[in-house]
Write a protein that holds these residues in place. Structure first.
Motif, short mmCIF file in Angstrom:
data_model
loop_
_atom_site.label_atom_id
_atom_site.label_comp_id
_atom_site.label_asym_id
_atom_site.label_seq_id
_atom_site.Cartn_x
_atom_site.Cartn_y
_atom_site.Cartn_z
N MET A 11 0.83 -1.20 0.00
CA MET A 11 0.00 0.00 0.00
C MET A 11 0.87 1.26 0.00
O MET A 11 0.57 2.24 -0.69
N TRP A 12 1.93 1.23 0.80
CA TRP A 12 2.83 2.38 0.84
C TRP A 12 3.49 2.61 -0.52
O TRP A 12 3.57 3.74 -0.99
N GLN A 13 3.93 1.52 -1.17
CA GLN A 13 4.54 1.64 -2.49
C GLN A 13 3.52 2.14 -3.52
O GLN A 13 3.84 2.95 -4.38
N GLY A 14 2.28 1.70 -3.41
CA GLY A 14 1.22 2.18 -4.29
C GLY A 14 0.97 3.67 -4.09
O GLY A 14 0.76 4.42 -5.06
N PHE A 15 0.99 4.12 -2.83
CA PHE A 15 0.81 5.54 -2.53
C PHE A 15 1.96 6.37 -3.10
O PHE A 15 1.75 7.44 -3.67
N ILE A 16 3.19 5.87 -2.95
CA ILE A 16 4.36 6.57 -3.48
C ILE A 16 4.26 6.65 -5.01
O ILE A 16 4.54 7.70 -5.60
N ASN A 17 3.88 5.56 -5.66
CA ASN A 17 3.72 5.57 -7.11
C ASN A 17 2.63 6.55 -7.54
O ASN A 17 2.78 7.26 -8.54
N TRP A 18 1.53 6.62 -6.77
CA TRP A 18 0.46 7.54 -7.09
C TRP A 18 0.94 8.99 -6.97
O TRP A 18 0.66 9.83 -7.82
N CYS A 19 1.70 9.29 -5.90
CA CYS A 19 2.25 10.64 -5.72
C CYS A 19 3.21 10.98 -6.86
O CYS A 19 3.21 12.11 -7.37
N TYR A 20 4.01 10.02 -7.28
CA TYR A 20 4.94 10.25 -8.38
C TYR A 20 4.20 10.55 -9.67
O TYR A 20 4.57 11.46 -10.42
N GLU A 21 3.13 9.82 -9.95
CA GLU A 21 2.35 10.06 -11.16
C GLU A 21 1.67 11.42 -11.11
O GLU A 21 1.59 12.11 -12.13
N ILE A 22 1.20 11.84 -9.95
CA ILE A 22 0.60 13.17 -9.81
C ILE A 22 1.65 14.25 -10.07
O ILE A 22 1.39 15.24 -10.76
N LEU A 23 2.85 14.07 -9.52
CA LEU A 23 3.93 15.03 -9.73
C LEU A 23 4.30 15.12 -11.22
O LEU A 23 4.46 16.22 -11.76
N ILE A 24 4.40 13.99 -11.89
CA ILE A 24 4.71 13.98 -13.32
C ILE A 24 3.60 14.67 -14.11
O ILE A 24 3.85 15.44 -15.03
N PHE A 25 2.33 14.44 -13.72
CA PHE A 25 1.20 15.09 -14.37
C PHE A 25 1.26 16.61 -14.22
O PHE A 25 1.06 17.35 -15.17
N VAL A 26 1.58 17.08 -13.02
CA VAL A 26 1.66 18.52 -12.77
C VAL A 26 2.81 19.14 -13.56
O VAL A 26 2.67 20.21 -14.17
N LEU A 27 3.95 18.47 -13.59
CA LEU A 27 5.08 18.99 -14.36
C LEU A 27 4.77 19.02 -15.86
O LEU A 27 5.12 19.99 -16.55
N ASP A 28 4.11 18.00 -16.37
CA ASP A 28 3.70 18.00 -17.77
C ASP A 28 2.70 19.12 -18.06
O ASP A 28 2.74 19.75 -19.11
N ALA A 29 1.81 19.38 -17.10
CA ALA A 29 0.84 20.47 -17.28
C ALA A 29 1.55 21.82 -17.33
O ALA A 29 1.21 22.68 -18.17
N PHE A 30 2.54 22.03 -16.47
CA PHE A 30 3.30 23.28 -16.51
C PHE A 30 4.08 23.42 -17.81
O PHE A 30 4.16 24.50 -18.38
N LEU A 31 4.65 22.33 -18.29
CA LEU A 31 5.37 22.36 -19.56
C LEU A 31 4.42 22.70 -20.69
O LEU A 31 4.72 23.54 -21.54
#
Length: 107
Positions: A11-31
């Motif tokens: 569950m912790w690894q799934g949460f970390i992966n979810w946070c990473y995907e959100i961060l990548i999404f936000v960075l792509d949106a800024f780009l």
């Protein structure tokens, strides 16, 4: 007990992966947003430059000015590379004016 710890780690690894995907999404949106803003700025510059009429001597052509230069002076200018020097000076002025316009006359 081990199955509980494995489940928590999963569950912790799934949460970390979810946070990473959100961060990548936000960075792509800024780009994407920065590219859209840059594209609109370039379209604005293109519109502004297209509305500016060129000077009269450019519309008539530079041939009328070079036809008035005597042959011996024309040979001297071509032998010394004056046309290349004039081109380099023109590129320098173009760079300087473009830099001033793009930085809103801060330089």
């Amino acid at each position: 007990m081990n199955s509980l710890l494995d489940w928590l780690a999963e569950m912790w690894q799934g949460f970390i992966n979810w946070c990473y995907e959100i961060l990548i999404f936000v960075l792509d949106a800024f780009l994407w947003l920065s590219l859209q803003v840059f594209e609109k700025m370039l379209q604005g510059f293109r519109f502004i430059f297209s509305t500016i009429d060129p000077p009269q001597f450019i519309q008539n052509g530079l041939g009328q000015f070079t036809a008035l230069i005597p042959n011996d002076i024309g040979y001297l200018l071509s032998a010394t590379g004056f046309d290349n020097a004039l081109g380099i000076i023109g590129v320098g002025y173009t760079f300087r004016l473009t830099r001033k316009v793009l930085t809103l006359f801060q330089w």
